[in-house]
Enzyme design. Structure first.
Site, mmCIF file in Angstrom:
data_model
loop_
_atom_site.group_PDB
_atom_site.id
_atom_site.type_symbol
_atom_site.label_atom_id
_atom_site.label_comp_id
_atom_site.label_asym_id
_atom_site.label_seq_id
_atom_site.Cartn_x
_atom_site.Cartn_y
_atom_site.Cartn_z
ATOM 1 N N LYS A 220 3.954 30.879 102.342
ATOM 2 C CA LYS A 220 2.645 30.746 102.997
ATOM 3 C C LYS A 220 2.019 29.370 102.817
ATOM 4 O O LYS A 220 2.370 28.613 101.930
ATOM 5 C CB LYS A 220 1.716 31.875 102.543
ATOM 6 C CG LYS A 220 2.054 33.157 103.320
ATOM 7 C CD LYS A 220 1.123 34.294 103.097
ATOM 8 C CE LYS A 220 1.593 35.473 103.994
ATOM 9 N NZ LYS A 220 0.957 36.717 103.622
ATOM 10 N N ARG A 254 6.659 41.217 99.195
ATOM 11 C CA ARG A 254 7.155 41.073 100.580
ATOM 12 C C ARG A 254 7.649 39.642 100.766
ATOM 13 O O ARG A 254 6.853 38.707 100.687
ATOM 14 C CB ARG A 254 6.014 41.398 101.550
ATOM 15 C CG ARG A 254 6.395 41.363 103.011
ATOM 16 C CD ARG A 254 5.184 41.681 103.884
ATOM 17 N NE ARG A 254 5.522 41.643 105.294
ATOM 18 C CZ ARG A 254 5.546 40.530 106.022
ATOM 19 N NH1 ARG A 254 5.232 39.369 105.485
ATOM 20 N NH2 ARG A 254 5.872 40.578 107.301
HETATM 21 N N1 HH2 Z 1 1.978 38.653 105.817
HETATM 22 C C1 HH2 Z 1 2.447 38.455 107.058
HETATM 23 C C2 HH2 Z 1 2.710 39.540 107.911
HETATM 24 N N2 HH2 Z 1 2.547 40.811 107.492
HETATM 25 N N3 HH2 Z 1 1.950 42.333 105.787
HETATM 26 C C3 HH2 Z 1 1.507 42.559 104.546
HETATM 27 N N4 HH2 Z 1 1.355 43.812 104.099
HETATM 28 N N5 HH2 Z 1 1.199 41.531 103.678
HETATM 29 C C4 HH2 Z 1 1.328 40.220 104.056
HETATM 30 O O1 HH2 Z 1 1.010 39.330 103.227
HETATM 31 C C5 HH2 Z 1 1.811 39.946 105.376
HETATM 32 C C6 HH2 Z 1 2.110 41.038 106.234
HETATM 33 C C7 HH2 Z 1 2.675 37.051 107.529
HETATM 34 O O2 HH2 Z 1 3.983 36.644 107.244
HETATM 35 P P1 HH2 Z 1 5.219 36.681 108.297
HETATM 36 O O3 HH2 Z 1 5.543 38.072 108.691
HETATM 37 O O4 HH2 Z 1 6.345 35.894 107.749
HETATM 38 O O5 HH2 Z 1 4.685 35.843 109.520
HETATM 39 P P2 HH2 Z 1 4.167 36.224 110.971
HETATM 40 O O6 HH2 Z 1 2.973 37.085 110.800
HETATM 41 O O7 HH2 Z 1 3.867 34.892 111.600
HETATM 42 O O8 HH2 Z 1 5.276 36.979 111.682
#
Ligand code: HH2
Length: 280
Positions: A220, A254
């Site tokens: 992040k 995660r």
């Molecule tokens: N962070 C992201 C997405 N979903 N869900 C939970 N429970 N906690 C988190 O910290 C979280 C989440 C963002 O990360 P990522 O899926 O890699 O990116 P994007 O939302 O751009 O697909």
């Protein structure tokens, strides 16, 4: 402590690793890397082989400023990947805030609904209640497009804790069993770097709510702010944040980089298990 999901009762006596599968063209760190079915399914298999305890499949990016995707398109992105993932022997979570997508996902055998909006959209609580699914309720404010305008807190730990407690109660009032609920402080969502760090420093207090904690620090932006590294060079920083989160009570981590996180947690567990000989 455990997390009850549809097919699996997840034992949380040791921290568990949730591997991220973004079937999106635009996720912040891996957008477009596995946005066709074949590559995404291969990615699921790889993460399980690397030791992922849970898979988390998402069809919509939540990065700041991300454009919204309609429910049909989001479901079309993940339907085949989910069907393959539920055969891999680990619990499968679907990362969505849309009740329509939740219903489809549960019909298709998803074990967990991971909702960055904490089941606040109209119909979301009803979509999950009665399914037996695990839920992850995450703190954020507003929508990804506007959330950074809402990053204003007095005491971020207290305010996030109050929100999560209220959403857990709303889930229970809707009939979702307490042991199906996990909470997530939502690092990076409607929070500045300083808020994210204050929240991690005070994270242990969120365990007092009595639910498992799931956290996502992987790659992040705050880690980039601290180290000056671009998103593809944030693995060491992600591991440091993950271990710090575990020491502050996180039960599920995660991550994008499953193999490295599993190794880090093995070292953690080995030290935990070591006994110091009693001295006279
Ligand atoms: N962070 C992201 C997405 N979903 N869900 C939970 N429970 N906690 C988190 O910290 C979280 C989440 C963002 O990360 P990522 O899926 O890699 O990116 P994007 O939302 O751009 O697909």
């Amino acid at each position: 402590m455990h997390w009850q999901t549809r097919r699996f009762r997840i034992d949380l006596s040791r921290p568990k690793v949730m591997g991220i599968v973004n079937v999106t063209p635009d996720s912040f760190s891996d957008g477009g890397r596995h946005d066709d079915d074949r590559t995404a399914i291969a990615h699921c298999e790889r993460l399980v082989a690397e030791g992922a305890d849970i898979l988390d499949i998402g069809g919509e990016s939540t990065r700041p400023g991300a454009p919204r995707v309609d429910a049909d398109s989001e479901w079309a992105r993940i339907v085949k990947v989910l069907a393959a993932a539920v055969t891999l022997g680990v619990p499968v979570s679907v990362d969505t805030c849309k009740p329509e997508v939740m219903r489809h996902a549960l019909d298709a055998g998803a074990d967990i609904i991971n909702d960055v909006q904490a089941l606040q959209l109209r119909g979301a609580l009803a979509a999950v209640a009665g399914s037996g699914a695990g839920v992850c309720l995450m703190h954020m404010r507003g929508e990804p497009a506007s959330m950074m305008d809402l990053a204003v807190y007095g005491d971020v730990v207290v305010e996030v804790g109050a929100f999560l407690g209220q959403r857990a109660q709303a889930a229970r009032d809707a009939g979702i069993p307490a042991d199906c609920i996990a909470l997530d402080p939502g690092y990076g969502f409607a929070k500045t770097a300083e808020h994210n760090l204050q929240l991690l420093a005070g994270q242990q207090r969120l365990t007092e709510l009595g639910y498992p904690l799931l956290v996502g620090w992987s790659r992040k932006r705050t880690l980039g702010d601290i180290t000056g590294r671009p998103v593809d060079q944030r693995l060491p920083a992600s591991l440091a944040a993950a271990l710090r989160a575990v020491s502050a009570g996180a039960n599920v981590i995660r991550v994008h980089d499953v193999a490295a996180t599993v190794d880090a947690l093995k070292v953690w567990a080995a030290v935990d298990a070591a006994t110091i000989p009693a001295t006279e």
